[in-house]
Design an enzyme around this catalytic site. Structure first.
Site, PDB file in Angstrom:
ATOM      1  N   TYR A 116     -23.796  -9.226  -8.195  1.00  0.00           N
ATOM      2  CA  TYR A 116     -23.100  -8.032  -7.820  1.00  0.00           C
ATOM      3  C   TYR A 116     -23.952  -6.761  -7.738  1.00  0.00           C
ATOM      4  O   TYR A 116     -23.849  -5.864  -6.806  1.00  0.00           O
ATOM      5  CB  TYR A 116     -21.881  -7.996  -8.371  1.00  0.00           C
ATOM      6  CG  TYR A 116     -20.769  -6.486  -8.087  1.00  0.00           C
ATOM      7  CD1 TYR A 116     -20.077  -6.860  -7.022  1.00  0.00           C
ATOM      8  CD2 TYR A 116     -20.768  -5.755  -8.756  1.00  0.00           C
ATOM      9  CE1 TYR A 116     -19.218  -5.920  -6.558  1.00  0.00           C
ATOM     10  CE2 TYR A 116     -19.944  -4.657  -8.303  1.00  0.00           C
ATOM     11  CZ  TYR A 116     -19.230  -4.904  -7.215  1.00  0.00           C
ATOM     12  OH  TYR A 116     -18.370  -3.798  -6.575  1.00  0.00           O
ATOM     13  N   SER A 161     -21.335   0.406  -4.721  1.00  0.00           N
ATOM     14  CA  SER A 161     -20.697   0.514  -5.855  1.00  0.00           C
ATOM     15  C   SER A 161     -21.271   1.270  -7.024  1.00  0.00           C
ATOM     16  O   SER A 161     -22.641   1.548  -6.773  1.00  0.00           O
ATOM     17  CB  SER A 161     -20.493  -1.067  -6.543  1.00  0.00           C
ATOM     18  OG  SER A 161     -20.216  -0.923  -7.869  1.00  0.00           O
TER      19      SER A 161
END
Length: 189
Positions: free
Chosen positions: A56, A43
């Site tokens: 995350y 990401s």
């Protein structure tokens, strides 16, 4: 505060171990199958450490060096391992941010095309990484982020108290800025 940390630990375990299991699934190698490819999904958050979701950010950040290590370990067996690192994409996971007009606008402004991506924007990189055209690419992070990483990360995005204020710094010197900027002296660069 176990109510805060337990989901963090769970997400870290799921993300990292699923990647390790995907690498392990490449064995035993069937020589008749040709080459094998593993594409991990990291990401933009792995690079910039966005707020409010440390698990995350940490799990996606951990995938990047894991991928480089796996590429080195598995490369001699003809296995390529790379990362695709999307920016903000319209998905179920980002639906809350996308519905919020202010959040959507703020994130759109960080991209060069001025919009969020969608699943179709990721397909070209996946096709490339899965094809012979990328036979020399392994251990790489491929950012599909609308140019967010090319523009750099604006601290104003990260802090609601600084919306509309841009913070700039250079190593050991103040930067002359306009009245809407806050100069910060950064030490030990």
């Amino acid at each position: 505060n176990s109510h805060y940390y337990f989901p963090c630990i769970k997400e870290l375990i799921l993300t990292i171990f699923s990647a390790i299991l995907a690498d392990a699934a490449c064995f035993p190698i069937d020589e008749s199958a040709g080459f094998l490819i593993n594409i991990n999904v990291t990401s933009l958050a792995a690079k910039y450490g966005f707020p409010d979701d440390p698990a995350y950010v940490a799990s996606k950040g951990a995938l990047q060096p894991l991928t480089r290590s796996a590429a080195d370990d598995l490369g001699p067996f003809g296995i390529r391992v790379n990362n695709q690192a999307p920016g903000y994409m319209k998905t179920k996971m980002t639906a809350k941010s996308f519905i919020d007009t202010s959040s959507r606008e703020q994130r759109s402004l960080r991209t060069i095309p001025g919009r969020w991506g969608d699943a179709q924007d990721l397909m070209g990189a996946i096709i490339f990484l899965a094809s012979d055209a990328s036979s020399y690419a392994t251990g790489q992070d491929i950012y599909i982020d609308g140019g967010w990483s090319a523009k750099g990360h604006d601290i104003a995005y990260r802090s609601p108290n600084l919306i509309g204020i841009r913070v700039h710094w250079r190593c050991n010197q103040r930067v002359p800025l306009n009245s809407h900027s806050i100069p910060i002296q950064q030490q030990n660069c």
